[in-house]
Design a protein around this motif. Structure first.
Motif, PDB file in Angstrom:
ATOM      1  N   UNK A  19       0.815  -1.211   0.000  1.00  0.00           N
ATOM      2  CA  UNK A  19       0.000   0.000   0.000  1.00  0.00           C
ATOM      3  C   UNK A  19       0.850   1.262   0.000  1.00  0.00           C
ATOM      4  N   UNK A  20       2.115   1.148   0.411  1.00  0.00           N
ATOM      5  CA  UNK A  20       3.031   2.289   0.349  1.00  0.00           C
ATOM      6  C   UNK A  20       3.514   2.488  -1.083  1.00  0.00           C
ATOM      7  N   UNK A  21       3.875   1.400  -1.752  1.00  0.00           N
ATOM      8  CA  UNK A  21       4.386   1.499  -3.117  1.00  0.00           C
ATOM      9  C   UNK A  21       3.282   1.824  -4.122  1.00  0.00           C
ATOM     10  N   UNK A  22       2.036   1.396  -3.837  1.00  0.00           N
ATOM     11  CA  UNK A  22       0.948   1.540  -4.815  1.00  0.00           C
ATOM     12  C   UNK A  22      -0.288   2.187  -4.171  1.00  0.00           C
ATOM     13  N   UNK A  23      -0.224   3.469  -3.852  1.00  0.00           N
ATOM     14  CA  UNK A  23      -1.382   4.137  -3.249  1.00  0.00           C
ATOM     15  C   UNK A  23      -2.579   4.187  -4.184  1.00  0.00           C
ATOM     16  N   UNK A  24      -2.340   4.126  -5.502  1.00  0.00           N
ATOM     17  CA  UNK A  24      -3.448   4.183  -6.456  1.00  0.00           C
ATOM     18  C   UNK A  24      -4.313   2.925  -6.421  1.00  0.00           C
ATOM     19  N   UNK A  25      -3.803   1.856  -5.795  1.00  0.00           N
ATOM     20  CA  UNK A  25      -4.561   0.599  -5.698  1.00  0.00           C
ATOM     21  C   UNK A  25      -5.088   0.383  -4.281  1.00  0.00           C
ATOM     22  N   UNK A  26      -5.329   1.472  -3.560  1.00  0.00           N
ATOM     23  CA  UNK A  26      -5.727   1.358  -2.167  1.00  0.00           C
ATOM     24  C   UNK A  26      -7.093   0.713  -1.982  1.00  0.00           C
ATOM     25  N   UNK A  27      -7.923   0.704  -3.025  1.00  0.00           N
ATOM     26  CA  UNK A  27      -9.243   0.085  -2.906  1.00  0.00           C
ATOM     27  C   UNK A  27      -9.167  -1.438  -3.037  1.00  0.00           C
ATOM     28  N   UNK A  28      -8.015  -1.952  -3.434  1.00  0.00           N
ATOM     29  CA  UNK A  28      -7.842  -3.393  -3.564  1.00  0.00           C
ATOM     30  C   UNK A  28      -7.068  -3.947  -2.372  1.00  0.00           C
ATOM     31  N   UNK A  29      -7.221  -5.255  -2.141  1.00  0.00           N
ATOM     32  CA  UNK A  29      -6.333  -5.953  -1.227  1.00  0.00           C
ATOM     33  C   UNK A  29      -5.268  -6.643  -2.062  1.00  0.00           C
ATOM     34  N   UNK A  30      -4.092  -6.775  -1.489  1.00  0.00           N
ATOM     35  CA  UNK A  30      -3.001  -7.430  -2.195  1.00  0.00           C
ATOM     36  C   UNK A  30      -2.552  -8.643  -1.400  1.00  0.00           C
ATOM     37  N   UNK A  31      -2.345  -9.766  -2.109  1.00  0.00           N
ATOM     38  CA  UNK A  31      -1.922 -11.011  -1.474  1.00  0.00           C
ATOM     39  C   UNK A  31      -0.645 -11.512  -2.144  1.00  0.00           C
ATOM     40  N   UNK A  32       0.278 -12.000  -1.343  1.00  0.00           N
ATOM     41  CA  UNK A  32       1.504 -12.580  -1.863  1.00  0.00           C
ATOM     42  C   UNK A  32       1.399 -14.088  -1.893  1.00  0.00           C
ATOM     43  N   UNK A  33       1.534 -14.672  -3.076  1.00  0.00           N
ATOM     44  CA  UNK A  33       1.404 -16.116  -3.215  1.00  0.00           C
ATOM     45  C   UNK A  33       2.723 -16.832  -2.975  1.00  0.00           C
ATOM     46  N   UNK A  34       2.721 -17.825  -2.080  1.00  0.00           N
ATOM     47  CA  UNK A  34       3.920 -18.610  -1.810  1.00  0.00           C
ATOM     48  C   UNK A  34       3.561 -20.089  -1.802  1.00  0.00           C
ATOM     49  N   UNK A  35       4.576 -20.931  -1.711  1.00  0.00           N
ATOM     50  CA  UNK A  35       4.414 -22.385  -1.799  1.00  0.00           C
ATOM     51  C   UNK A  35       3.372 -22.900  -0.814  1.00  0.00           C
TER      52      UNK A  35
END
Length: 381
Positions: free
Chosen positions: A189-205
């Motif tokens: 959310x710091x790097x991409x303030x323009x996508x604040x309406x979305x949630x971001x998930x990191x996919x791992x094994x």
């Protein structure tokens, strides 16, 4: 500072980006960004510590993030915190738990055992769920110290990402311990303030989520299994996701001083998911990720390749870094976020995949000269 203002003339000294408005009527508005991002960092509030750790600016439409200069004392505190986070996880904590188990019948062994086991029991029984509050209020400060630890740290975003779409951010290379990927996901959310309406998930094994306690902590911070069903579910909910495309196979290719090796030629599943779910791919390259820990000798890589051919146990362990501990070296980490890519009309899977590989190679060639090792080569296997 993001300020919604009336349309200004060509003489404005502010940089302009056009985005879809969130009013629900499909109309557009213009946002003007001051070149200096100091005010933007302060929007996160004093308790977030973002403004005290990061500085940045927008230049020619590109977002540049850097670590703010600080005193030697603050740098030392960051080093201590990184050691306190990583070393016990791999060494001290298991050793104390083992000793407490042996001497549990003694009073001191019982006390130590209860102190160690109680949080494990609590975290094991808590349902695995994502908590934006926990991620932003409990984990962010630790991540900012991890950002300050690597030296120097820089993140370059080639362009602003339109907010009316969702994305798969494709991370290269894997590295020994996906250190940079954790920073990218945790501070998204710091790097991409323009996508604040979305949630971001990191996919791992997926196998990582079979480990008690660790799986709960990862889920709280937005990490999620990277199987196809789960990825499509997250994308279908309007969220974006990050993937380490090379996976275990890339780790087993090894890390080297003179080159980066990407396992990408036979990786087409992420491209297929993007095409079928109508989302865009964003290549992300982390220069220096492969130099944060010691390189594995060939005999150890061969052994772990043999083991993984029978059962997917993951990357080779133990991991060695600074002082022989699983602590990364204080070296450069330069993250470059490329421009979004969308499948063209009538473009086949193979054609889109080939175009993506070229985009990754171009991203590397365009920016490797800005790193501490400008003669480094890229090899895609």
């Amino acid at each position: 500072r993001l300020v919604k203002v009336p349309k200004m003339g060509r003489g404005s000294q502010h940089l302009k980006e056009r985005h879809s408005d969130d009013n629900g009527d499909g109309s557009c508005c213009e946002y003007h960004r001051e070149e200096d991002l100091e005010n933007y960092f302060h929007r996160f509030g004093p308790s977030s510590s973002v403004a005290s750790f990061l500085t940045g600016k927008i230049s020619d439409g590109q977002w540049n993030f850097e670590v703010r200069a600080c005193s030697r004392l603050k740098e030392t505190l960051s080093v201590i915190l990184v050691a306190a986070l990583l070393v016990p996880s791999f060494t001290v904590f298991p050793a104390f738990l083992f000793l407490a188990t042996l001497y549990f019948h003694h009073f001191y062994g019982m006390v130590v055992g209860m102190l160690l086991i109680t949080p494990i029991v609590i975290l094991t029984t808590v349902p695995r769920t994502y908590s934006p509050w926990f991620k932003k209020n409990c984990f962010r400060h630790a991540l900012l110290h991890l950002v300050r630890y690597v030296k120097p740290f820089k993140l370059l975003k080639k362009s602003t990402t339109p907010s009316d779409k969702n994305y798969i951010f494709c991370w290269h290379p894997h590295g020994r311990l996906f250190y940079g990927f954790a920073l990218f996901c945790g501070l998204f959310d710091v790097w991409f303030p323009e996508l604040k309406e979305q949630e971001f998930f990191g996919g791992i094994n997926d196998a990582m989520f079979n480990i008690p306690v660790l799986s709960t902590l990862m889920s709280l911070n937005g990490l999620t299994p990277c199987n196809r069903k789960n990825i499509e579910k997250k994308l279908g909910q309007g969220n974006s996701i990050g993937l380490i495309v090379g996976g275990i196979e890339e780790v087993l290719e090894g890390t080297y001083e003179e080159k980066d090796v990407l396992y990408l030629k036979n990786r087409k599943g992420f491209v297929k998911v993007a095409m079928q779910n109508n989302v865009e791919l964003v290549p992300v390259y982390a220069f220096g990720e492969n130099q944060l820990f010691q390189h594995e000798p060939n005999w150890r890589l061969s052994f772990w390749k043999f083991v993984n051919s029978f059962i997917k146990v993951g990357a080779p362990f133990p991991i060695f870094g600074r002082g022989g501990f699983p602590i990364p070296f204080r070296r450069e980490l330069f993250i470059v976020v490329g421009e979004p890519m969308f499948a063209q009309a009538d473009e086949s899977l193979e054609e889109f995949h080939a175009r993506y590989m070229k985009a990754v190679a171009d991203l590397f060639e365009e920016h490797v000269h800005l790193t501490v090792n400008p003669h480094r080569k890229l090899e895609i296997v």
